[in-house]
Design a protein around this motif. Structure first.
Motif, PDB file in Angstrom:
ATOM      1  N   ASP A  28      18.471  32.574 100.050  1.00  9.08           N
ATOM      2  CA  ASP A  28      18.423  33.216 101.369  1.00  9.08           C
ATOM      3  C   ASP A  28      18.309  32.185 102.487  1.00  9.08           C
ATOM      4  O   ASP A  28      18.918  32.338 103.546  1.00  9.08           O
ATOM      5  CB  ASP A  28      17.271  34.207 101.448  1.00  9.08           C
ATOM      6  N   ARG A  29      17.525  31.114 102.265  1.00 10.51           N
ATOM      7  CA  ARG A  29      17.399  30.056 103.277  1.00 10.51           C
ATOM      8  C   ARG A  29      18.735  29.384 103.540  1.00 10.51           C
ATOM      9  O   ARG A  29      19.090  29.109 104.680  1.00 10.51           O
ATOM     10  CB  ARG A  29      16.377  29.010 102.842  1.00 10.51           C
ATOM     11  N   LEU A  30      19.503  29.120 102.468  1.00 15.55           N
ATOM     12  CA  LEU A  30      20.804  28.472 102.634  1.00 15.55           C
ATOM     13  C   LEU A  30      21.810  29.400 103.313  1.00 15.55           C
ATOM     14  O   LEU A  30      22.617  28.950 104.121  1.00 15.55           O
ATOM     15  CB  LEU A  30      21.349  28.012 101.289  1.00 15.55           C
ATOM     16  N   VAL A  31      21.737  30.691 102.996  1.00 13.50           N
ATOM     17  CA  VAL A  31      22.654  31.649 103.628  1.00 13.50           C
ATOM     18  C   VAL A  31      22.341  31.782 105.113  1.00 13.50           C
ATOM     19  O   VAL A  31      23.239  31.812 105.950  1.00 13.50           O
ATOM     20  CB  VAL A  31      22.574  33.021 102.917  1.00 13.50           C
ATOM     21  N   SER A  32      21.057  31.820 105.449  1.00 11.75           N
ATOM     22  CA  SER A  32      20.668  32.007 106.848  1.00 11.75           C
ATOM     23  C   SER A  32      20.811  30.730 107.680  1.00 11.75           C
ATOM     24  O   SER A  32      20.960  30.798 108.897  1.00 11.75           O
ATOM     25  CB  SER A  32      19.238  32.542 106.951  1.00 11.75           C
ATOM     26  N   ASP A  33      20.765  29.558 107.032  1.00  9.19           N
ATOM     27  CA  ASP A  33      20.910  28.298 107.753  1.00  9.19           C
ATOM     28  C   ASP A  33      21.805  27.345 106.970  1.00  9.19           C
ATOM     29  O   ASP A  33      21.321  26.484 106.226  1.00  9.19           O
ATOM     30  CB  ASP A  33      19.527  27.667 107.983  1.00  9.19           C
ATOM     31  N   PRO A  34      23.130  27.472 107.102  1.00  9.96           N
ATOM     32  CA  PRO A  34      24.059  26.624 106.350  1.00  9.96           C
ATOM     33  C   PRO A  34      23.892  25.128 106.623  1.00  9.96           C
ATOM     34  O   PRO A  34      24.342  24.300 105.828  1.00  9.96           O
ATOM     35  CB  PRO A  34      25.439  27.102 106.809  1.00  9.96           C
ATOM     36  N   GLY A  35      23.214  24.767 107.696  1.00 10.49           N
ATOM     37  CA  GLY A  35      22.961  23.359 107.980  1.00 10.49           C
ATOM     38  C   GLY A  35      22.079  22.698 106.924  1.00 10.49           C
ATOM     39  O   GLY A  35      22.035  21.474 106.827  1.00 10.49           O
ATOM     40  N   LEU A  36      21.390  23.499 106.114  1.00 15.24           N
ATOM     41  CA  LEU A  36      20.531  22.967 105.050  1.00 15.24           C
ATOM     42  C   LEU A  36      21.318  22.595 103.792  1.00 15.24           C
ATOM     43  O   LEU A  36      20.781  21.935 102.901  1.00 15.24           O
ATOM     44  CB  LEU A  36      19.464  23.999 104.673  1.00 15.24           C
ATOM     45  N   ILE A  37      22.573  23.010 103.710  1.00  8.38           N
ATOM     46  CA  ILE A  37      23.354  22.810 102.488  1.00  8.38           C
ATOM     47  C   ILE A  37      23.491  21.338 102.095  1.00  8.38           C
ATOM     48  O   ILE A  37      23.300  21.011 100.916  1.00  8.38           O
ATOM     49  CB  ILE A  37      24.719  23.510 102.596  1.00  8.38           C
ATOM     50  N   PRO A  38      23.792  20.412 103.015  1.00  8.95           N
ATOM     51  CA  PRO A  38      23.897  19.005 102.577  1.00  8.95           C
ATOM     52  C   PRO A  38      22.614  18.480 101.924  1.00  8.95           C
ATOM     53  O   PRO A  38      22.679  17.808 100.886  1.00  8.95           O
ATOM     54  CB  PRO A  38      24.214  18.247 103.865  1.00  8.95           C
ATOM     55  N   ASN A  39      21.466  18.801 102.493  1.00  8.43           N
ATOM     56  CA  ASN A  39      20.203  18.359 101.883  1.00  8.43           C
ATOM     57  C   ASN A  39      19.950  19.073 100.564  1.00  8.43           C
ATOM     58  O   ASN A  39      19.404  18.481  99.628  1.00  8.43           O
ATOM     59  CB  ASN A  39      19.032  18.583 102.838  1.00  8.43           C
ATOM     60  N   ALA A  40      20.336  20.344 100.487  1.00  8.37           N
ATOM     61  CA  ALA A  40      20.160  21.097  99.247  1.00  8.37           C
ATOM     62  C   ALA A  40      20.991  20.472  98.130  1.00  8.37           C
ATOM     63  O   ALA A  40      20.528  20.350  96.988  1.00  8.37           O
ATOM     64  CB  ALA A  40      20.539  22.556  99.450  1.00  8.37           C
ATOM     65  N   ILE A  41      22.198  20.057  98.444  1.00  9.98           N
ATOM     66  CA  ILE A  41      23.052  19.416  97.436  1.00  9.98           C
ATOM     67  C   ILE A  41      22.388  18.145  96.921  1.00  9.98           C
ATOM     68  O   ILE A  41      22.351  17.895  95.711  1.00  9.98           O
ATOM     69  CB  ILE A  41      24.449  19.120  98.020  1.00  9.98           C
ATOM     70  N   GLU A  42      21.847  17.343  97.826  1.00  9.07           N
ATOM     71  CA  GLU A  42      21.150  16.123  97.407  1.00  9.07           C
ATOM     72  C   GLU A  42      19.977  16.445  96.490  1.00  9.07           C
ATOM     73  O   GLU A  42      19.748  15.769  95.492  1.00  9.07           O
ATOM     74  CB  GLU A  42      20.657  15.345  98.633  1.00  9.07           C
ATOM     75  N   GLU A  43      19.230  17.492  96.833  1.00  9.21           N
ATOM     76  CA  GLU A  43      18.078  17.873  96.009  1.00  9.21           C
ATOM     77  C   GLU A  43      18.505  18.410  94.650  1.00  9.21           C
ATOM     78  O   GLU A  43      17.857  18.136  93.639  1.00  9.21           O
ATOM     79  CB  GLU A  43      17.208  18.901  96.749  1.00  9.21           C
TER      80      GLU A  43
END
Length: 64
Positions: A28-43
């Motif tokens: 839900d966090r990634l859907v609501s804020d796509p700007g987090l996706i690059p950091n999520a990929i790294e994690e």
């Protein structure tokens, strides 16, 4: 080159999708804020490393 990366890419995507399926709050966090996706990929790549074994803390440790 295509076949060399096929295993690593498919397995990494599988672990990322599994994590998102098991953790709806993260999804839900990634859907609501796509700007987090690059950091999520790294994690995802760090947490679910398939080439180099991931590291886990075995005991509680204080650092600084």
């Amino acid at each position: 080159m295509f076949l060399a990366g096929l295993d690593t890419v498919s397995v990494t995507l599988g672990w990322a999708f599994r994590h998102l399926a098991m953790n709806p709050d993260d999804r839900d966090r990634l859907v609501s804020d796509p700007g987090l996706i690059p950091n999520a990929i790294e994690e995802f790549m760090r947490a679910y490393a398939i080439v180099i074994p991931g590291r886990k803390v075995a005991v509680d440790t204080e650092f600084h």
